[in-house]
Structure formats: structure tokens, C-alpha cells
Design a protein around this motif. Structure first.
Motif: not given
Length: 345
Positions: A137-140, A146-152, A159-166, A182-183
Motif C-alpha cells: 500500500v502506497i501512502v502519498a 496520511g499519519t492516521e491512514a498508516v496507523a489504521e 505488515p510494516h514492510d508492506a506500507i510505503v510512505v512518500i 518503508m519510506v
């Protein structure tokens, strides 16, 4: 104004980052403490058994001589100016000081790996991980939404390594990195940035850039690179919602409209807002779930499914409510939206 990443040269492909679990200064501190403790053991042993040593220079073994002999013996094999002459001193050097020397060198090599070689290794590992990204999942944007989306996402078990924040801002990237995901510091509206995070292989994308024009531009870029990617975007102005849909957004969310919906609902029924919050959050009594129709359900009405309460189905790009005629007979390829208990979701 976004700060450029000084570590990336012009023309070099952007590389993901993923913070390690143990801070570098903690690891360094433990290594130094262990090395000093081992040297202290050797020093204490030599001082207690100093009579077993002989100084070939002046014939006297002082505390300074013991410190010197210990450090030379631990780091090298000695110079021969001070030597053990008794069996006990020689056995101590053989079975205590020699293992201490080996452990100290191992600690030194491990530290060199962590602070010199590990950077090269991590860069190589992250490039491999970046190359094999799939189903993430990519969070731009890592602002408030965006912070709330990642926390949810993390609360829902992603998994932490299945989330990429840009994010183009270093401080926002640092906050996301501290959460363990991942960032990538960069501009999500650029093709190179989205190619670097393998947008075509992602399972979903969340766009929360903080500005409607930036968010819409990111959606346009992502949609061109990944025509089938589900894209959810946060739009703050109602006038821009249609533009976001035209840009290719699958879902457009207006935080102000949703908050207004909850507030208005609370005035017409004391339990409406509570139920809507249950549906929206993870920890409510019920949750929404989207799934494909099961083979055993084909031909049955949407109201007859036993996994939850069927609300809506999608067929051929169209949506149908449970009250419509199309919902009286489920067909292969249908997608069902149902309400289920939170534990099942």
C-alpha cells in the motif's frame, strides 16, 4: 518548501529507507561497554598475578606496566619487553587473554560492519526489496490524514514492510520511518518516484498530500502508470471532488463532509453517528468488508448470504443496493459489500 535530499545525486534512482529496530548509538554503546569489560577482566587478572610478569627493561612491574602490557597483549601479540614467566601467568594469557583478544577483534569487526559496511549492505538490501515490491500500500503524504491512514493500516494487521510512505518533507519522512514503515523522500507526482515504489504492483494507494491540486496531480500520475490501481484520495474542497474522479481516483474522501455527516446524523438519532463510527473504525462492534461472491452463493439473493448483512453489490462496473432487482440473484464476478462483526473482518 520541500528540501532536496542531499544524499541523492542527480540522475540516481530514489531508494527506499527502512529504519532498523535498534538505534545505532545503542548498539555502539553496548559494543564499547562489552569491549571495556573484557579488557577490564584481562587487566585485573594481570594486576593480581603481576608477580608472574617480568619487565625486561627495568625489572619492576608497576600498574602502568600492567596497563601497557594488557593493552598490547589484547590488541597484538606483544613486543617482548614484558613477558609472562610463571606457568600461571602463561595459562592466564592462553585461556583468558587470547579469547578476550579474539572477542575484542570480533566486536571491532562487527562495529566496522554496522557503521561502514552495513550502509552498503542496507542500500543493496533495500534495492532488492524495492525491486520485489508487490501487493503493498502506497501512502502519498504523511500529514494528519496520511499519519492516521498508516496507523489504521497497522492496526488492521498490515505488515510494516508492506506500507510505503512518500513525502517530499524530511521531517514527515522521519516520522513515518519512526513508525517502522518503508519510506521514500520525494515528489509523488513524478513518474520516477512512483516507479521507484513499484506503483504498478501495489494493491492500493492513498493520496493525502494536503493540497487538492497536488493530490489530483498525484492521482493523474499514478493512474497513468497503474490503470487498474485502486486510488483513494483526500479532497478538502467539494468543488474539486469531481476533478479527482476525472483524474482517476477510485474513492474520494472529504473529511469535512464526513464530519458534517456524523454531526448531522447525531441530531436526528442518538445512535446513528455511533454506528457510522463503528463502520469506519477498526475497534467498533461491526465493520465493512468487501469480497468476491462465493460459488455457493451464485443464484441466491444478496439478502440470503450468511457471512454478514449484504448491503451492496458491484456488477459490470455498476453498483446495486440490496433492494434493487439485480440483487435478487447473485452472479459470477459480483463483488459484495457486507457488514460483519469486527472479529470476522
Amino acid at each position: 518548501m520541500a528540501r532536496r535530499n542531499p544524499r541523492r545525486r542527480i540522475g540516481e534512482a530514489p531508494v527506499l529507507r527502512h529504519r532498523g529496530r535498534t538505534p545505532a548509538w545503542v548498539s555502539l554503546g553496548w559494543r564499547m561497554a562489552l569491549a571495556l569489560a573484557l579488557i577490564g577482566v584481562a587487566l585485573a587478572g594481570h594486576w593480581v598475578d603481576r608477580d608472574g610478569l617480568r619487565d625486561n627493561t627495568d625489572g619492576k612491574v608497576s600498574f602502568v606496566d600492567v596497563v601497557y602490557f594488557t593493552m598490547i597483549t589484547v590488541t597484538t601479540v606483544g613486543y617482548g619487553d614484558i613477558v609472562p614467566v610463571t606457568d600461571r601467568a602463561r595459562m592466564f594469557d592462553t585461556f583468558v587473554v587470547t579469547p578476550v583478544r579474539l572477542f575484542v577483534w570480533l566486536i571491532f569487526l562487527g562495529t566496522a560492519y554496522d557503521f561502514v559496511l552495513r550502509g552498503v549492505w542496507e542500500k543493496w538490501r533495500m534495492r532488492n526489496l524495492q525491486r520485489d515490491l508487490n501487493g503493498h500500500v502506497i501512502v502519498a503524504g504523511h500529514g494528519t490524514s496520511g499519519t492516521e491512514a498508516v496507523a489504521e493500516l497497522l492496526r488492521r494487521g498490515k505488515p510494516h514492510d508492506a506500507i510505503v510512505v512518500i513525502d517530499p518533507h524530511a521531517d514527515a519522512v522521519a516520522r513515518a520511518e519512526a513508525e517502522g514503515v518503508m519510506v521514500l523522500e520525494g515528489d509523488a507526482s513524478r513518474n520516477a518516484t512512483l516507479d521507484a515504489v513499484k506503483v504498478a504492483n501495489a494493491s492500493a494507494m492513498i493520496v493525502a498530500a494536503g493540497r487538492d491540486d497536488t493530490s489530483i496531480l498525484i492521482v493523474l500520475t499514478a493512474r497513468r502508470l497503474a490503470p487498474a490501481l485502486p486510488i483513494s484520495v483526500v479532497i478538502r474542497s467539494e468543488d474539486n471532488e469531481a476533478l479527482a474522479v476525472q483524474a482517476g481516483a477510485t474513492t474520494v474522501i472529504n473529511p469535512a463532509s464526513f464530519a458534517g455527516l456524523l454531526l448531522a446524523g447525531s441530531t436526528t438519532g442518538p445512535h446513528l453517528a455511533e454506528y457510522m463510527m463503528d463502520l469506519a473504525g477498526l475497534h467498533g462492534a461491526v465493520s465493512l468488508r468487501e469480497r468476491a461472491v462465493a460459488a455457493s452463493e451464485i443464484g441466491s439473493p444478496l439478502s440470503a448470504i450468511t457471512t454478514g448483512a449484504g448491503l451492496r453489490l458491484y456488477r459490470g462496473g455498476q453498483r446495486y443496493g440490496f433492494w434493487q432487482a439485480e440483487a435478487r440473484s447473485l452472479q459470477p464476478g459480483d463483488t459484495i459489500i457486507e457488514v460483519v462483526p469486527s472479529d470476522d473482518a
